[in-house]
Design a protein around this motif. Structure first.
Motif, mmCIF file in Angstrom:
data_model
loop_
_atom_site.group_PDB
_atom_site.id
_atom_site.type_symbol
_atom_site.label_atom_id
_atom_site.label_comp_id
_atom_site.label_asym_id
_atom_site.label_seq_id
_atom_site.Cartn_x
_atom_site.Cartn_y
_atom_site.Cartn_z
ATOM 1 N N PRO A 58 0.830 -1.225 0.000
ATOM 2 C CA PRO A 58 0.000 0.000 0.000
ATOM 3 C C PRO A 58 0.854 1.260 0.000
ATOM 4 O O PRO A 58 1.747 1.415 0.847
ATOM 5 C CB PRO A 58 -0.795 -0.145 1.301
ATOM 6 C CG PRO A 58 -0.864 -1.608 1.550
ATOM 7 C CD PRO A 58 0.435 -2.158 1.062
ATOM 8 N N GLY A 59 0.611 2.131 -0.941
ATOM 9 C CA GLY A 59 1.329 3.395 -1.014
ATOM 10 C C GLY A 59 2.746 3.298 -1.521
ATOM 11 O O GLY A 59 3.487 4.283 -1.501
ATOM 12 N N LYS A 60 3.148 2.111 -1.997
ATOM 13 C CA LYS A 60 4.525 1.899 -2.463
ATOM 14 C C LYS A 60 4.538 1.539 -3.942
ATOM 15 O O LYS A 60 3.521 1.141 -4.517
ATOM 16 C CB LYS A 60 5.184 0.767 -1.663
ATOM 17 C CG LYS A 60 5.187 0.969 -0.173
ATOM 18 C CD LYS A 60 6.194 1.997 0.259
ATOM 19 C CE LYS A 60 6.310 2.049 1.778
ATOM 20 N NZ LYS A 60 7.298 3.058 2.219
ATOM 21 N N GLU A 61 5.700 1.656 -4.549
ATOM 22 C CA GLU A 61 5.860 1.219 -5.928
ATOM 23 C C GLU A 61 6.001 -0.300 -5.974
ATOM 24 O O GLU A 61 6.351 -0.940 -4.987
ATOM 25 C CB GLU A 61 7.088 1.872 -6.548
ATOM 26 C CG GLU A 61 6.956 3.382 -6.706
ATOM 27 C CD GLU A 61 8.127 3.986 -7.454
ATOM 28 O OE1 GLU A 61 8.078 5.198 -7.728
ATOM 29 O OE2 GLU A 61 9.088 3.257 -7.755
ATOM 30 N N ARG A 62 5.748 -0.847 -7.171
ATOM 31 C CA ARG A 62 5.911 -2.282 -7.339
ATOM 32 C C ARG A 62 7.378 -2.648 -7.149
ATOM 33 O O ARG A 62 8.271 -1.967 -7.651
ATOM 34 C CB ARG A 62 5.426 -2.682 -8.735
ATOM 35 C CG ARG A 62 5.245 -4.161 -8.929
ATOM 36 C CD ARG A 62 4.577 -4.458 -10.244
ATOM 37 N NE ARG A 62 3.217 -3.931 -10.313
ATOM 38 C CZ ARG A 62 2.354 -4.250 -11.263
ATOM 39 N NH1 ARG A 62 2.703 -5.077 -12.238
ATOM 40 N NH2 ARG A 62 1.145 -3.726 -11.266
ATOM 41 N N GLU A 63 7.614 -3.758 -6.428
ATOM 42 C CA GLU A 63 8.982 -4.146 -6.124
ATOM 43 C C GLU A 63 9.197 -5.627 -6.416
ATOM 44 O O GLU A 63 8.283 -6.450 -6.309
ATOM 45 C CB GLU A 63 9.322 -3.863 -4.657
ATOM 46 C CG GLU A 63 8.480 -4.628 -3.670
ATOM 47 C CD GLU A 63 8.875 -4.325 -2.220
ATOM 48 O OE1 GLU A 63 9.791 -3.524 -1.998
ATOM 49 O OE2 GLU A 63 8.242 -4.918 -1.314
ATOM 50 N N PHE A 64 10.437 -5.927 -6.749
ATOM 51 C CA PHE A 64 10.832 -7.301 -7.054
ATOM 52 C C PHE A 64 10.818 -8.158 -5.795
ATOM 53 O O PHE A 64 11.224 -7.700 -4.713
ATOM 54 C CB PHE A 64 12.222 -7.291 -7.661
ATOM 55 C CG PHE A 64 12.840 -8.641 -7.838
ATOM 56 C CD1 PHE A 64 13.888 -9.040 -7.030
ATOM 57 C CD2 PHE A 64 12.369 -9.519 -8.798
ATOM 58 C CE1 PHE A 64 14.470 -10.281 -7.187
ATOM 59 C CE2 PHE A 64 12.933 -10.765 -8.964
ATOM 60 C CZ PHE A 64 13.988 -11.150 -8.159
ATOM 61 N N VAL A 65 10.375 -9.412 -5.951
ATOM 62 C CA VAL A 65 10.382 -10.363 -4.839
ATOM 63 C C VAL A 65 11.318 -11.529 -5.149
ATOM 64 O O VAL A 65 12.261 -11.800 -4.408
ATOM 65 C CB VAL A 65 8.969 -10.882 -4.547
ATOM 66 C CG1 VAL A 65 9.001 -11.957 -3.464
ATOM 67 C CG2 VAL A 65 8.040 -9.738 -4.143
ATOM 68 N N ALA A 66 11.042 -12.247 -6.229
ATOM 69 C CA ALA A 66 11.833 -13.430 -6.574
ATOM 70 C C ALA A 66 11.618 -13.780 -8.028
ATOM 71 O O ALA A 66 10.575 -13.455 -8.604
ATOM 72 C CB ALA A 66 11.448 -14.612 -5.687
ATOM 73 N N ALA A 67 12.607 -14.457 -8.626
ATOM 74 C CA ALA A 67 12.479 -14.908 -10.008
ATOM 75 C C ALA A 67 13.340 -16.130 -10.226
ATOM 76 O O ALA A 67 14.291 -16.388 -9.465
ATOM 77 C CB ALA A 67 12.883 -13.797 -10.985
#
Length: 125
Positions: A39-48
């Motif tokens: 919430p209120g944040k930019e999309r961010e990488f988690v895992a790939a």
């Protein structure tokens, strides 16, 4: 097309497993992964992971708690999330590259051409 499932409400310290089914088989060099938007944040990488070799990459914030994996026969990737905390509350998006990225590109949103609709994960404290 990518379809996520497995989100929901969980207590802090608990676990969830997300699934992402791809309608088309991935090519060997494609990367598939997960991003999240808090919430209120930019999309961010988690895992790939890279589809053929299965080599993985994780964000520092989830290392040791989250595990990404694949089932080639089912054309599906998973995100096992353990030791969840309130900071993990987010919409989680499955994603797939159209090209064959190098490792350093696997954490960048611009690497990925295909995105799922997202699944909500809420961690209560």
């Amino acid at each position: 097309q990518l379809v996520e499932s497995g989100g929901g409400l969980v207590q802090a310290g608990g676990s969830l497993r997300l699934s992402c089914a791809a309608s088309e088989r991935a090519f060997s060099g494609n990367a598939l992964g997960w991003f999240r938007q808090r919430p209120g944040k930019e999309r961010e990488f988690v895992a790939a992971l890279r589809w053929n070799r299965g080599d993985t990459r994780y964000a520092d914030s989830v290392k040791g708690r989250f595990t990404i994996s694949r089932d080639s026969a089912k054309n599906t990737i998973y995100l096992q999330m353990n030791s969840l905390n309130a900071e993990d509350t987010a919409v989680y998006y499955c994603t797939k590259s159209s090209g064959f990225p190098i490792t350093s590109e696997m954490g960048l949103p611009r690497t990925y051409a295909y995105w799922g609709q997202g699944t909500q994960v809420t961690v209560s404290s």
